[in-house]
Motif scaffolding. Structure first.
Motif, PDB file in Angstrom:
ATOM      1  N   GLU A 152      21.640 -37.485  31.896  1.00 59.12           N
ATOM      2  CA  GLU A 152      21.214 -36.060  32.437  1.00 59.12           C
ATOM      3  C   GLU A 152      22.571 -35.167  32.537  1.00 59.12           C
ATOM      4  OE1 GLU A 152      21.353 -36.859  37.246  1.00 59.12           O
ATOM      5  OE2 GLU A 152      19.767 -37.651  36.261  1.00 59.12           O
ATOM      6  N   PRO A 153      22.050 -33.854  32.594  1.00 55.75           N
ATOM      7  CA  PRO A 153      22.885 -32.652  32.579  1.00 55.75           C
ATOM      8  C   PRO A 153      23.455 -32.524  34.341  1.00 55.75           C
ATOM      9  CG  PRO A 153      20.855 -31.940  32.440  1.00 55.75           C
ATOM     10  CD  PRO A 153      20.685 -33.325  32.340  1.00 55.75           C
ATOM     11  N   ARG A 154      24.803 -32.529  34.487  1.00 53.36           N
ATOM     12  CA  ARG A 154      25.536 -32.177  35.808  1.00 53.36           C
ATOM     13  C   ARG A 154      26.391 -31.121  35.616  1.00 53.36           C
ATOM     14  NH1 ARG A 154      25.643 -36.817  39.487  1.00 53.36           N
ATOM     15  NH2 ARG A 154      23.625 -37.861  39.238  1.00 53.36           N
ATOM     16  N   LYS A 155      26.126 -30.241  36.469  1.00 51.47           N
ATOM     17  CA  LYS A 155      26.950 -28.977  36.379  1.00 51.47           C
ATOM     18  C   LYS A 155      28.119 -28.991  37.103  1.00 51.47           C
ATOM     19  CE  LYS A 155      25.655 -25.398  38.605  1.00 51.47           C
ATOM     20  NZ  LYS A 155      24.994 -23.991  39.120  1.00 51.47           N
ATOM     21  N   ARG A 156      29.170 -28.725  36.363  1.00 49.96           N
ATOM     22  CA  ARG A 156      30.679 -28.691  36.959  1.00 49.96           C
ATOM     23  C   ARG A 156      31.287 -27.289  36.900  1.00 49.96           C
ATOM     24  NH1 ARG A 156      28.848 -32.265  38.778  1.00 49.96           N
ATOM     25  NH2 ARG A 156      29.312 -34.651  38.726  1.00 49.96           N
ATOM     26  N   TYR A 157      31.991 -26.836  37.802  1.00 48.79           N
ATOM     27  CA  TYR A 157      32.683 -25.571  37.730  1.00 48.79           C
ATOM     28  C   TYR A 157      34.177 -25.771  37.502  1.00 48.79           C
ATOM     29  CZ  TYR A 157      28.718 -25.009  40.965  1.00 48.79           C
ATOM     30  OH  TYR A 157      27.656 -25.185  41.612  1.00 48.79           O
ATOM     31  N   VAL A 158      34.602 -24.633  36.928  1.00 49.12           N
ATOM     32  CA  VAL A 158      36.039 -24.499  36.425  1.00 49.12           C
ATOM     33  C   VAL A 158      36.488 -23.238  36.986  1.00 49.12           C
ATOM     34  CG1 VAL A 158      37.922 -24.658  34.866  1.00 49.12           C
ATOM     35  CG2 VAL A 158      36.037 -26.119  34.495  1.00 49.12           C
ATOM     36  N   TYR A 159      37.451 -23.079  37.658  1.00 45.28           N
ATOM     37  CA  TYR A 159      38.136 -21.576  38.219  1.00 45.28           C
ATOM     38  C   TYR A 159      39.249 -21.430  37.618  1.00 45.28           C
ATOM     39  CZ  TYR A 159      34.434 -23.181  41.639  1.00 45.28           C
ATOM     40  OH  TYR A 159      33.454 -23.601  42.459  1.00 45.28           O
ATOM     41  N   MET A 160      39.635 -20.272  37.088  1.00 48.03           N
ATOM     42  CA  MET A 160      40.825 -19.794  36.807  1.00 48.03           C
ATOM     43  C   MET A 160      41.396 -18.988  37.912  1.00 48.03           C
ATOM     44  SD  MET A 160      41.907 -17.397  33.446  1.00 48.03           S
ATOM     45  CE  MET A 160      41.753 -18.799  32.240  1.00 48.03           C
ATOM     46  N   SER A 193      54.727 -28.869  34.920  1.00 49.14           N
ATOM     47  CA  SER A 193      53.686 -29.082  35.656  1.00 49.14           C
ATOM     48  C   SER A 193      52.663 -29.777  34.689  1.00 49.14           C
ATOM     49  CB  SER A 193      52.987 -27.790  36.077  1.00 49.14           C
ATOM     50  OG  SER A 193      51.832 -27.978  36.919  1.00 49.14           O
ATOM     51  N   PRO A 194      52.434 -30.976  35.132  1.00 46.37           N
ATOM     52  CA  PRO A 194      51.342 -31.902  34.537  1.00 46.37           C
ATOM     53  C   PRO A 194      49.969 -31.402  34.882  1.00 46.37           C
ATOM     54  CG  PRO A 194      52.213 -33.019  36.148  1.00 46.37           C
ATOM     55  CD  PRO A 194      53.046 -31.677  36.169  1.00 46.37           C
ATOM     56  N   LEU A 195      48.899 -32.070  34.266  1.00 47.39           N
ATOM     57  CA  LEU A 195      47.778 -31.815  34.755  1.00 47.39           C
ATOM     58  C   LEU A 195      47.588 -32.833  35.779  1.00 47.39           C
ATOM     59  CD1 LEU A 195      44.325 -31.808  32.609  1.00 47.39           C
ATOM     60  CD2 LEU A 195      44.485 -32.675  35.058  1.00 47.39           C
ATOM     61  N   LEU A 196      47.448 -32.253  37.178  1.00 49.99           N
ATOM     62  CA  LEU A 196      47.617 -33.044  38.442  1.00 49.99           C
ATOM     63  C   LEU A 196      46.142 -33.382  38.866  1.00 49.99           C
ATOM     64  CD1 LEU A 196      50.094 -32.552  41.036  1.00 49.99           C
ATOM     65  CD2 LEU A 196      47.750 -32.456  41.926  1.00 49.99           C
ATOM     66  N   THR A 247      44.926 -36.883  45.501  1.00 48.43           N
ATOM     67  CA  THR A 247      44.078 -37.892  46.013  1.00 48.43           C
ATOM     68  C   THR A 247      42.783 -37.617  46.625  1.00 48.43           C
ATOM     69  OG1 THR A 247      45.362 -37.162  48.066  1.00 48.43           O
ATOM     70  CG2 THR A 247      46.590 -38.848  46.937  1.00 48.43           C
ATOM     71  N   SER A 248      42.766 -36.312  46.854  1.00 47.44           N
ATOM     72  CA  SER A 248      41.356 -35.693  47.140  1.00 47.44           C
ATOM     73  C   SER A 248      40.362 -35.602  45.955  1.00 47.44           C
ATOM     74  CB  SER A 248      41.410 -34.256  47.725  1.00 47.44           C
ATOM     75  OG  SER A 248      42.026 -33.233  46.671  1.00 47.44           O
ATOM     76  N   GLY A 249      40.858 -35.643  44.648  1.00 48.25           N
ATOM     77  CA  GLY A 249      39.973 -35.456  43.512  1.00 48.25           C
ATOM     78  C   GLY A 249      40.041 -34.104  42.976  1.00 48.25           C
ATOM     79  N   ALA A 250      40.496 -33.351  43.517  1.00 48.38           N
ATOM     80  CA  ALA A 250      40.886 -31.866  43.114  1.00 48.38           C
ATOM     81  C   ALA A 250      41.895 -31.842  41.998  1.00 48.38           C
ATOM     82  CB  ALA A 250      41.507 -30.760  44.222  1.00 48.38           C
ATOM     83  N   TYR A 251      41.783 -31.055  40.893  1.00 46.46           N
ATOM     84  CA  TYR A 251      42.803 -31.199  39.848  1.00 46.46           C
ATOM     85  C   TYR A 251      43.255 -29.626  39.503  1.00 46.46           C
ATOM     86  CZ  TYR A 251      39.201 -29.466  36.782  1.00 46.46           C
ATOM     87  OH  TYR A 251      38.191 -28.912  36.117  1.00 46.46           O
ATOM     88  N   TYR A 252      44.147 -29.687  38.719  1.00 46.54           N
ATOM     89  CA  TYR A 252      44.703 -28.184  38.104  1.00 46.54           C
ATOM     90  C   TYR A 252      45.575 -28.484  37.010  1.00 46.54           C
ATOM     91  CZ  TYR A 252      49.342 -27.925  39.324  1.00 46.54           C
ATOM     92  OH  TYR A 252      50.873 -28.302  39.493  1.00 46.54           O
ATOM     93  N   ASN A 308      49.099 -18.508  35.400  1.00 44.81           N
ATOM     94  CA  ASN A 308      47.642 -18.681  35.517  1.00 44.81           C
ATOM     95  C   ASN A 308      47.321 -20.077  35.134  1.00 44.81           C
ATOM     96  OD1 ASN A 308      46.788 -16.109  35.352  1.00 44.81           O
ATOM     97  ND2 ASN A 308      46.917 -16.000  33.058  1.00 44.81           N
ATOM     98  N   TYR A 309      46.474 -20.461  35.997  1.00 47.25           N
ATOM     99  CA  TYR A 309      46.022 -22.158  36.163  1.00 47.25           C
ATOM    100  C   TYR A 309      44.437 -22.182  36.041  1.00 47.25           C
ATOM    101  CZ  TYR A 309      50.754 -21.935  38.173  1.00 47.25           C
ATOM    102  OH  TYR A 309      52.032 -21.792  38.124  1.00 47.25           O
ATOM    103  N   ILE A 310      43.967 -23.199  35.734  1.00 45.18           N
ATOM    104  CA  ILE A 310      42.683 -23.484  35.905  1.00 45.18           C
ATOM    105  C   ILE A 310      42.417 -24.861  36.689  1.00 45.18           C
ATOM    106  CG2 ILE A 310      41.731 -22.580  33.576  1.00 45.18           C
ATOM    107  CD1 ILE A 310      41.336 -25.371  32.400  1.00 45.18           C
ATOM    108  N   GLY A 311      41.474 -25.062  37.538  1.00 47.70           N
ATOM    109  CA  GLY A 311      41.248 -26.254  38.495  1.00 47.70           C
ATOM    110  C   GLY A 311      39.864 -26.327  38.879  1.00 47.70           C
TER     111      GLY A 311
END
Length: 410
Positions: free
Chosen positions: A244-252, A263-266, A269-274, A282-285
């Motif tokens: 099924e479709p699940r909506k996900r957000y990406v923020y720049m 800087s790698p793709l980190l 532990t909380s599940g947040a990434y960037y 500039n970054y996306i996360g």
């Protein structure tokens, strides 16, 4: 937005790029070709590791595979900066177990203690980090649109006819069989695909020998057109494709004093990434929501409060430089989310004997596409997997209830 670290308060300074990213910052195509364009071998299942290892080599030699004579070379802008998974005391043992499997499969991964991590990346706050796993080779990110365009261009150069339209149904032949228990089972074969062209009321019946259901978040609806999941409940004919479709957000966001080229793709532990986006600060996360926080998928509007309340605090805690940043834009896209075990569905349906599945990758489809394409081609041409055995991902596991669980879901 800005975070005032001294006073511990949020200061709103939102900047939306309407028009460039679409209304409310949504960008629908992001969900079609991969939200952050990453590739990694840091999975827990050998199949996923090997799939990604092949994908990495495919990308490194992309012009050998997808180059077209008299056309410009393909540049997917691959950034081999690796993935960095952080684990707390609770998750450290899982990271160690995954590391052993990854190394056995040939992935180049290193484990780092909190002290080693701090020495390698001084800008990280290692509070709460017991262990880190860092990809040394074949991991990073690339431009999803460039890869998709290269696949399409190569296919067209080889004589593939590209028809743009919506599949609205199938014409099938049906053969009934009676089991030893006296139950009736219908075996189907798709003969024609009914296609409706854009801006047209007319439909066209296209004769076919094989149908590959790679419709992503909408693949379950396509399967239902062939009768899959529409039969008697608790029967094979009534077993749905659990995608099924699940909506996900990406923020720049922009942070002029944020981490640089090291800087790698980190993944925190909380599940947040960037990850970095270019070289200009500039970054996306983002972050996957909990089941309770799961947003509706009826539209692609972005929830900026989710960044404000969930993503930003986690990133600012891990990377103190992110206490002061400004959101520049954001978009939303769809995962083809496999609700059964969040792993791909690869192979033929047991009752519709010419419908092949390549779907349900739950956010990993872009990096897995080269190996999955090869696997489907082998099934069609040879009748079996030849290079990499992906039988574990077949539709049949939904019948037996055998979950193929991955412990490194992002």
């Amino acid at each position: 937005m800005e975070w005032n670290g001294k006073e511990g308060k949020w200061k709103e300074e939102m900047e939306l790029k309407e028009g460039e990213e679409g209304r409310n910052g949504s960008r629908e195509e992001a969900g079609e070709v991969g939200i952050e364009g990453g590739i990694r071998q840091q999975f827990s299942r050998p199949e996923n590791i090997l799939i990604s290892l092949f994908g990495a080599q495919f990308l490194r030699n992309i012009n050998e595979h997808l180059g077209v004579v008299n056309e410009d070379p393909i540049d997917i802008q691959f950034n081999p900066s690796g993935y960095l998974f952080l684990a707390s005391e609770e998750g450290a043992s899982i990271l160690e177990e995954n590391y052993k499997v990854q190394r056995e499969c040939g992935a180049q991964v290193a484990l780092l203690s909190a002290e080693q991590l701090k020495k390698k990346l001084p800008w990280i706050n290692t509070d709460g980090v017991a262990l880190a796993s860092y990809g040394l080779e074949n991991e990073g990110w690339f431009d999803p649109w460039s890869l998709l365009s290269a696949f399409k261009r190569k296919a067209l150069s080889m004589g593939v006819y590209h028809s743009h339209g919506e599949v609205i149904g199938f014409k099938q032949s049906v053969r009934e069989m009676i089991t030893e228990d006296g139950e009736s089972v219908n075996f189907k074969r798709i003969k024609h695909v009914i296609v409706q062209a854009p801006n047209s009321l007319e439909t066209q019946s296209v004769e076919c020998a094989i149908v590959i259901n790679a419709a992503g978040a909408w693949s379950s609806k396509v399967a239902e057109m062939a009768g899959i999941g529409t039969g008697v409940p608790d029967s094979l004919e009534g077993l749905k494709l659990p995608v099924e479709p699940r909506k996900r957000y990406v923020y720049m966001f922009h942070c002029p004093n944020g981490p640089g080229l090291d800087s790698p793709l980190l993944i925190d532990t909380s599940g947040a990434y960037y990850r970095r986006e270019g070289l200009g600060g500039n970054y996306i996360g983002g972050m996957s929501p909990t089941e309770e926080e799961e947003p509706g998928a009826s539209n692609l509007e972005v929830d900026y409060d989710f960044f404000h309340d969930k993503v930003w605090p986690a990133l600012a805690q891990r990377v103190p430089a992110f206490e002061n940043l400004k959101v520049k834009s954001a978009w939303a896209g769809y995962y083809d989310y496999n609700t059964f075990d969040q792993n791909g569905v690869i192979g033929i349906h047991p009752l519709v004997n010419n419908m092949f599945f390549a779907t349900g990758f739950s956010g990993h489809g872009l990096q897995q596409s080269p190996a999955v394409g090869r696997a489907i081609a082998e099934l069609i041409i040879d009748g079996q997997f030849k290079t990499l055995d992906l039988t574990a991902f077949s539709f049949k596991r939904f019948c037996s209830g055998e979950h193929i669980l991955e412990r490194n879901i992002v």
